[in-house]
Design a protein around this motif. Structure first.
Motif, PDB file in Angstrom:
ATOM      1  N   ILE A  26     -75.602 -75.034   8.849  1.00 38.93           N
ATOM      2  CA  ILE A  26     -74.321 -74.919   9.538  1.00 38.93           C
ATOM      3  C   ILE A  26     -74.520 -75.278  10.998  1.00 38.93           C
ATOM      4  O   ILE A  26     -75.632 -75.207  11.525  1.00 38.93           O
ATOM      5  CB  ILE A  26     -73.712 -73.499   9.428  1.00 38.93           C
ATOM      6  N   CYS A  27     -73.440 -75.639  11.645  1.00 42.47           N
ATOM      7  CA  CYS A  27     -73.459 -75.917  13.073  1.00 42.47           C
ATOM      8  C   CYS A  27     -73.073 -74.635  13.813  1.00 42.47           C
ATOM      9  O   CYS A  27     -72.170 -73.919  13.367  1.00 42.47           O
ATOM     10  CB  CYS A  27     -72.458 -77.029  13.381  1.00 42.47           C
ATOM     11  N   PRO A  28     -73.731 -74.332  14.928  1.00 39.16           N
ATOM     12  CA  PRO A  28     -73.339 -73.145  15.686  1.00 39.16           C
ATOM     13  C   PRO A  28     -71.858 -73.137  16.073  1.00 39.16           C
ATOM     14  O   PRO A  28     -71.251 -72.076  16.182  1.00 39.16           O
ATOM     15  CB  PRO A  28     -74.239 -73.199  16.925  1.00 39.16           C
ATOM     16  N   SER A  29     -71.260 -74.311  16.245  1.00 38.09           N
ATOM     17  CA  SER A  29     -69.838 -74.348  16.599  1.00 38.09           C
ATOM     18  C   SER A  29     -68.961 -73.814  15.469  1.00 38.09           C
ATOM     19  O   SER A  29     -67.895 -73.259  15.717  1.00 38.09           O
ATOM     20  CB  SER A  29     -69.396 -75.756  16.994  1.00 38.09           C
ATOM     21  N   GLU A  30     -69.423 -73.952  14.216  1.00 36.83           N
ATOM     22  CA  GLU A  30     -68.680 -73.371  13.087  1.00 36.83           C
ATOM     23  C   GLU A  30     -68.634 -71.856  13.217  1.00 36.83           C
ATOM     24  O   GLU A  30     -67.623 -71.223  12.903  1.00 36.83           O
ATOM     25  CB  GLU A  30     -69.336 -73.739  11.755  1.00 36.83           C
ATOM     26  N   VAL A  31     -69.742 -71.285  13.665  1.00 43.17           N
ATOM     27  CA  VAL A  31     -69.814 -69.841  13.872  1.00 43.17           C
ATOM     28  C   VAL A  31     -68.849 -69.442  14.987  1.00 43.17           C
ATOM     29  O   VAL A  31     -68.042 -68.519  14.825  1.00 43.17           O
ATOM     30  CB  VAL A  31     -71.254 -69.401  14.220  1.00 43.17           C
ATOM     31  N   ALA A  32     -68.920 -70.142  16.099  1.00 48.03           N
ATOM     32  CA  ALA A  32     -68.071 -69.823  17.249  1.00 48.03           C
ATOM     33  C   ALA A  32     -66.590 -69.924  16.889  1.00 48.03           C
ATOM     34  O   ALA A  32     -65.785 -69.102  17.312  1.00 48.03           O
ATOM     35  CB  ALA A  32     -68.404 -70.747  18.412  1.00 48.03           C
ATOM     36  N   ARG A  33     -66.236 -70.901  16.079  1.00 45.88           N
ATOM     37  CA  ARG A  33     -64.829 -71.075  15.691  1.00 45.88           C
ATOM     38  C   ARG A  33     -64.359 -69.993  14.737  1.00 45.88           C
ATOM     39  O   ARG A  33     -63.168 -69.763  14.592  1.00 45.88           O
ATOM     40  CB  ARG A  33     -64.629 -72.449  15.054  1.00 45.88           C
ATOM     41  N   ARG A  34     -65.295 -69.324  14.087  1.00 44.12           N
ATOM     42  CA  ARG A  34     -64.948 -68.269  13.122  1.00 44.12           C
ATOM     43  C   ARG A  34     -64.749 -66.905  13.796  1.00 44.12           C
ATOM     44  O   ARG A  34     -64.263 -65.971  13.173  1.00 44.12           O
ATOM     45  CB  ARG A  34     -66.060 -68.180  12.077  1.00 44.12           C
ATOM     46  N   LEU A  35     -65.107 -66.805  15.052  1.00 41.60           N
ATOM     47  CA  LEU A  35     -64.988 -65.539  15.775  1.00 41.60           C
ATOM     48  C   LEU A  35     -63.518 -65.192  15.989  1.00 41.60           C
ATOM     49  O   LEU A  35     -62.649 -66.028  15.776  1.00 41.60           O
ATOM     50  CB  LEU A  35     -65.753 -65.629  17.089  1.00 41.60           C
TER      51      LEU A  35
END
Length: 95
Positions: A26-35
């Protein structure tokens, strides 16, 4: 940006990885967008990377660039991906 706790970020990383195949990343930006919606995902990126480094140091994930695993203790810049590590919690699978 309102503070998002480490546990929330770690849970998002684990959930995204659990939803993918065992070798997927996964890309860290996917994590950030899920917050939470009130968090600006771009502002959350340093925290996501910090939590990812801690999870990588614990062996739960591996931080990669291309196919190369990166040292989580070394400075990280540029594009990275997150994959399950040797100590990933797979919900009891394979135990």
């Amino acid at each position: 940006m309102p503070a998002v706790g480490d546990a929330t970020i770690a849970a998002a990383i684990r959930a995204l990885l659990a939803a993918r195949g065992p070798a997927a990343s996964i890309c860290p930006s996917e994590v950030a967008r899920r917050l939470p919606a009130d968090a600006n995902w771009r502002d959350a990126m340093p925290e996501v990377r910090r939590v990812a480094r801690a999870l990588a140091q614990a062996g739960e994930i591996v931080i990669t660039r291309g196919e190369a695993a990166l040292d989580p203790a070394a400075p990280l810049s540029g594009p990275i991906r997150l994959r399950r590590g040797p100590r990933a919690d797979t919900g009891g699978a394979g135990r």
